[in-house]
Design a protein around this motif. Structure first.
Motif, short mmCIF file in Angstrom:
data_model
loop_
_atom_site.label_atom_id
_atom_site.label_comp_id
_atom_site.label_asym_id
_atom_site.label_seq_id
_atom_site.Cartn_x
_atom_site.Cartn_y
_atom_site.Cartn_z
N ALA A 71 3.27 13.05 -26.27
CA ALA A 71 1.98 13.08 -25.57
C ALA A 71 0.84 12.70 -26.50
CB ALA A 71 1.76 14.47 -24.98
N THR A 102 -2.98 7.84 -24.83
CA THR A 102 -4.34 8.06 -24.36
C THR A 102 -4.46 7.32 -23.03
OG1 THR A 102 -5.12 6.06 -25.45
CG2 THR A 102 -5.23 8.12 -26.71
N ARG A 103 -5.54 7.59 -22.30
CA ARG A 103 -5.71 6.89 -21.04
C ARG A 103 -5.72 5.38 -21.26
NH1 ARG A 103 -7.16 8.13 -15.95
NH2 ARG A 103 -7.52 10.30 -16.49
N GLY A 138 5.18 11.35 -20.84
CA GLY A 138 4.73 11.97 -22.08
C GLY A 138 5.56 13.20 -22.39
N TRP A 196 0.29 21.80 -22.28
CA TRP A 196 -0.32 20.49 -22.36
C TRP A 196 -0.23 19.88 -20.97
CZ3 TRP A 196 1.54 15.45 -21.57
CH2 TRP A 196 0.65 14.44 -21.94
N SER A 197 -1.33 19.37 -20.50
CA SER A 197 -1.31 18.88 -19.14
C SER A 197 -1.90 17.49 -19.11
CB SER A 197 -2.11 19.86 -18.28
OG SER A 197 -3.00 19.18 -17.45
N SER A 198 -1.38 16.67 -18.26
CA SER A 198 -1.86 15.30 -18.20
C SER A 198 -2.02 14.88 -16.76
CB SER A 198 -0.86 14.37 -18.89
OG SER A 198 -1.22 13.04 -18.62
N GLU A 199 -3.14 14.22 -16.49
CA GLU A 199 -3.31 13.66 -15.15
C GLU A 199 -2.84 12.22 -15.14
OE1 GLU A 199 -7.44 14.07 -14.59
OE2 GLU A 199 -7.35 16.25 -14.76
N THR A 239 5.23 14.42 -17.34
CA THR A 239 5.47 15.02 -18.65
C THR A 239 6.79 15.77 -18.71
OG1 THR A 239 4.19 16.94 -17.89
CG2 THR A 239 3.05 15.35 -19.29
N GLN A 281 2.32 13.03 -10.41
CA GLN A 281 2.83 13.31 -11.74
C GLN A 281 3.90 14.40 -11.65
OE1 GLN A 281 1.92 11.09 -13.44
NE2 GLN A 281 -0.07 10.49 -12.66
N ARG A 298 6.56 17.17 -13.65
CA ARG A 298 6.68 18.00 -14.85
C ARG A 298 8.10 18.50 -14.94
NH1 ARG A 298 2.27 18.57 -16.60
NH2 ARG A 298 1.83 20.43 -17.78
#
Lengths: 341, 341
Positions: free
Chosen positions: A128, A132-133, A149, A155-158, A162, A325, A327
């Protein structure tokens, strides 16, 4: 052997057929009838010339390359990581993908994304911290369908799906077990080595959380992998109960099995009893864990389901069937109780 | 984000320049004068669109892709192999190459060669067993400049340069040491596991060679990694001298440090003294070797020079400066004397 790689036109000339026919034969195109004799002639010409289609050409034909790119990271690969990668390779192969582990570990940010994209993989599975975006946009623009990622729990991602690594849960599980076996203090060892330290801090945070919840004294010990450094830290467990009562039993989560072995060797050399004075929990369940005397209680990570789920999810995203997304947990963990606690 | 990856033509339009100018800027072409302002405009357009040249395009420009393809093999990767790959990745990066480890471990022969060639690497470093004259021809025809085979000492190839792994020498070194320390018999442990067995047989051959040269009894023990299996083999060392003289001292080369640890644990559990009754030599010098009691004598493989030499040789071959087939040793080895012998 020619200096220039042969092209499909060379194959067509060698076989005495059109370039389109070569393409039909090699791509096994549906709905085009080609005689067995022609097919054989083309395949013979392919062999004779040593013709190999370019991966880029295959991408154009099938819509994707089938390559899943996994950047190598700049930390020591232990048996866990190696096992995960082997399992992932096997699962991806089963689904028709080819995993490639990409070196150049020092490439960062956009430069890394551009380098990965050059190979036109169909999917990228990256730490991750390297996504980056902006870099994900580069990957997507290059036609990469799945960007996943790998991050720690929390840790969270839009921007990407992940895979999560629950290091804190490992520490917490070890700590709960130590308390259940009668330890009155908790210590977490954090390796001083680069690359291990970050994971060590996360595992230690799990021990600290349990200690705080139960009101038990907690100590973090940052430790180099050395007998001398370890011996220098033993005083904290030496205090005896002067009233003649039993000593306090101390509990240590030693980060992994190797640190547990280091600690147990130094404890034994200095007259400490394990688990009487100090109870020790490792992590990984390496072969050595069961060969130590006393046999080492450890946290075992089950990586048999994570890679299969990951490969499955990746395939769904590539095929366009995955909305939003996702997880996933890369492993589950469980305590293996033996004699050191 | 567009559905189709942007092309250099898109970049040219966005920047308001010709496609040739885009190419000049991106390839930093000598002898073409481009104003700083134009260069900046092109680079901005590249960033804005997320343009990534295809690896194939780079191949056409520079003559090679810079990729060094190393197929992953279907054996467990121990710390030695992992360390070698890390070191090789570092050395290749220093010389401007990128190492990729290629999965799909079950691909064999021509199918493997074709799959590797599709990525247009500049070099392939593959186990000798996966290289045939025909597959090497396919690789060379696809423009791959350096094909290097990894083989054991004694394996010889007229078709490719080779990196050699001297497993037999490891066994011989261990055996010489055991005899020097007074062992009167020699035993070589060969792991029963797939993937390790072949290396075990080679190391055992080194022990056998020394035993034959010195007229010492030699035994090969094929062993699964299990305490029960090991305990079942102890009888061979149990015979005592009934005249009251000292027992015969037996020498064992245990294949690696983990097997040595297994053997030492089972010997201790069954009342044998190490090194009094049985002297034990491991291999790898893992952290555990120095933590065993007695501390383990082991064979250490020095992999600090092999990868650098390999990267250097590969670079010379790619640049066309290497005539004929080269032979390199991937490691040197040396005995680390401790207390188990």
């Amino acid at each position: 052997m020619s200096a220039k790689p042969p092209t499909s036109l060379d194959v067509a000339r060698e076989a005495g057929v059109s370039q389109a026919t070569v393409s039909y034969v090699l791509n096994d195109r549906q709905g085009v009838r080609i005689s067995d004799e022609t097919r054989a002639r083309v395949l013979e010409a392919v062999d004779r010339l040593g013709y190999v289609p370019h991966a880029g050409a295959r991408t154009l034909r099938t819509g994707h390359s089938g390559l899943v790119l996994v950047p190598l990271v700049d930390v020591p690969y232990g048996p866990l990581a190696v096992g995960l990668m082997e399992e992932l390779d096997r699962e991806l192969s089963r689904l028709g993908y080819t995993m490639i582990q990409y070196g150049a570990r020092r490439l960062k940010g956009m430069a890394a994304a551009r380098a990965w994209a050059e190979l036109r993989p169909v999917a990228v599975l990256a730490p991750a911290g390297r996504l980056t975006r902006q870099s994900v946009d580069v990957l997507r623009s290059a036609g990469i369908k799945a960007v996943i990622g790998i991050g720690v729990v929390g840790w969270s991602s839009e921007i990407v799906s992940t895979m999560t690594l629950d290091h804190e849960g490992i520490g917490a599980t070890a700590a709960e077990h130590l308390l259940a076996r009668g330890s009155r203090t908790l210590t977490a060892i954090v390796p001083a080595e680069d690359g291990l330290r970050d994971m060590g801090l996360l595992r230690a945070a799990g021990v600290r959380r349990v200690a705080a919840a139960r009101g038990v004294p907690y100590t973090r010990v940052d430790l180099a992998f050395s007998e001398a450094a370890t011996a220098a830290r033993l005083d904290m467990w030496r205090a005896v109960d002067t009233t003649g009562h039993a000593r306090t039993k101390h509990g240590v989560f030693a980060y992994n099995d190797e640190y547990a072995m280091l600690l147990m060797a130094v404890l034994a050399d200095n007259g400490f009893s394990v688990p009487g004075d100090v109870a020790v929990v490792g992590c990984d369940d390496l072969p050595l864990a069961n060969l130590l005397r006393p046999r080492l209680t450890t946290v075992r990570l089950d990586v048999t389901t994570g890679p299969a789920m990951l490969a499955q999810t990746l395939d769904e995203i590539v095929r366009g069937g995955a909305a939003g997304q996702r997880r996933l947990a890369l492993w589950s963990h469980a305590l293996v109780e033996r004699d050191s606690t």
